[in-house]
Design a protein around this motif. Structure first.
Motif, PDB file in Angstrom:
ATOM      1  N   UNK A 128       0.835  -1.204   0.000  1.00  0.00           N
ATOM      2  CA  UNK A 128       0.000   0.000   0.000  1.00  0.00           C
ATOM      3  C   UNK A 128       0.875   1.261   0.000  1.00  0.00           C
ATOM      4  N   UNK A 129       0.459   2.275  -0.716  1.00  0.00           N
ATOM      5  CA  UNK A 129       1.241   3.508  -0.851  1.00  0.00           C
ATOM      6  C   UNK A 129       1.683   4.058   0.506  1.00  0.00           C
ATOM      7  N   UNK A 130       0.785   4.134   1.469  1.00  0.00           N
ATOM      8  CA  UNK A 130       1.154   4.718   2.767  1.00  0.00           C
ATOM      9  C   UNK A 130       2.250   3.904   3.452  1.00  0.00           C
ATOM     10  N   UNK A 131       2.214   2.597   3.311  1.00  0.00           N
ATOM     11  CA  UNK A 131       3.253   1.766   3.920  1.00  0.00           C
ATOM     12  C   UNK A 131       4.569   1.873   3.151  1.00  0.00           C
ATOM     13  N   UNK A 132       4.490   1.917   1.831  1.00  0.00           N
ATOM     14  CA  UNK A 132       5.704   2.078   1.025  1.00  0.00           C
ATOM     15  C   UNK A 132       6.363   3.413   1.358  1.00  0.00           C
ATOM     16  N   UNK A 133       5.563   4.459   1.492  1.00  0.00           N
ATOM     17  CA  UNK A 133       6.120   5.768   1.843  1.00  0.00           C
ATOM     18  C   UNK A 133       6.758   5.745   3.226  1.00  0.00           C
ATOM     19  N   UNK A 134       6.184   4.999   4.162  1.00  0.00           N
ATOM     20  CA  UNK A 134       6.770   4.876   5.500  1.00  0.00           C
ATOM     21  C   UNK A 134       8.129   4.170   5.429  1.00  0.00           C
ATOM     22  N   UNK A 135       8.226   3.151   4.583  1.00  0.00           N
ATOM     23  CA  UNK A 135       9.490   2.430   4.422  1.00  0.00           C
ATOM     24  C   UNK A 135      10.537   3.348   3.786  1.00  0.00           C
ATOM     25  N   UNK A 136      10.143   4.101   2.768  1.00  0.00           N
ATOM     26  CA  UNK A 136      11.082   5.028   2.124  1.00  0.00           C
ATOM     27  C   UNK A 136      11.572   6.066   3.134  1.00  0.00           C
ATOM     28  N   UNK A 137      10.671   6.614   3.945  1.00  0.00           N
ATOM     29  CA  UNK A 137      11.068   7.592   4.964  1.00  0.00           C
ATOM     30  C   UNK A 137      12.052   6.970   5.951  1.00  0.00           C
ATOM     31  N   UNK A 138      11.802   5.737   6.369  1.00  0.00           N
ATOM     32  CA  UNK A 138      12.709   5.053   7.293  1.00  0.00           C
ATOM     33  C   UNK A 138      14.066   4.802   6.629  1.00  0.00           C
ATOM     34  N   UNK A 139      14.045   4.436   5.356  1.00  0.00           N
ATOM     35  CA  UNK A 139      15.302   4.192   4.640  1.00  0.00           C
ATOM     36  C   UNK A 139      16.108   5.484   4.500  1.00  0.00           C
ATOM     37  N   UNK A 140      15.429   6.580   4.194  1.00  0.00           N
ATOM     38  CA  UNK A 140      16.118   7.869   4.092  1.00  0.00           C
ATOM     39  C   UNK A 140      16.724   8.261   5.438  1.00  0.00           C
TER      40      UNK A 140
END
Length: 157
Positions: A128-140
């Motif tokens: 889901x977009x919201x979860x993918x965005x959370x993962x990207x934020x954590x990776x950054x």
């Protein structure tokens, strides 16, 4: 009509003719209403028709007004809008972290992923977009130096 911080985030999937001026006309609808889009991506569906995916912030009334205006464009064939947090809005992202940085998506993120950041491999995340965005934020936050996210069109679009 500048978006307020409490406005909802939306994803619009616009089926349109694949011809010169379609993107400009779509951007014009946003501009004449004093709205901006957060992201815009195109996807070639076939030789004559394409898909434009736009994310933007607006309240419910602004979103409906915007959709009605987009639907009136001569090049537009269909418009489907969903809230960005709708779990049916899917995305995929690739993140690159420095070699040796061990990264795993946050436990709360309902995503599938592959790759080993510790080995210098890109990490591919889907969900889901919201979860993918959370993962990207954590990776950054963990030191990722590049990230790219693609929103997937709903089935049948």
């Amino acid at each position: 009509m500048i978006a307020a911080d409490d406005d909802d985030r939306w994803v619009a999937f616009v089926g349109a003719d694949h011809r010169t001026g379609t993107i400009a006309a779509l951007a014009g609808v946003f501009a004449t209403r004093g709205m901006n889009f957060d992201s815009l991506a195109t996807r070639d569906v076939d030789g004559e028709h394409g898909l434009v995916i736009v994310t933007f912030r607006a309240n419910e009334r602004q979103q409906r007004m915007l959709v009605r205006s987009v639907e009136r464009l001569a090049a537009v064939r269909s418009v489907q809008v969903r809230r960005a947090e709708d779990l049916g809005v899917r995305a995929a992202a690739v993140v690159h972290l420095p070699r040796g940085v061990e990264f795993r998506p946050p436990r709360h993120a309902a995503v599938s992923w592959s790759g080993s950041s510790a080995l210098g491999q890109p990490v591919l995340v889907e969900g889901p977009l919201v979860d993918v965005e959370a993962v990207v934020a954590a990776a950054l936050a963990a030191g990722a130096h590049t990230a790219a996210t693609v929103i997937e069109p709903p089935l049948g679009t």
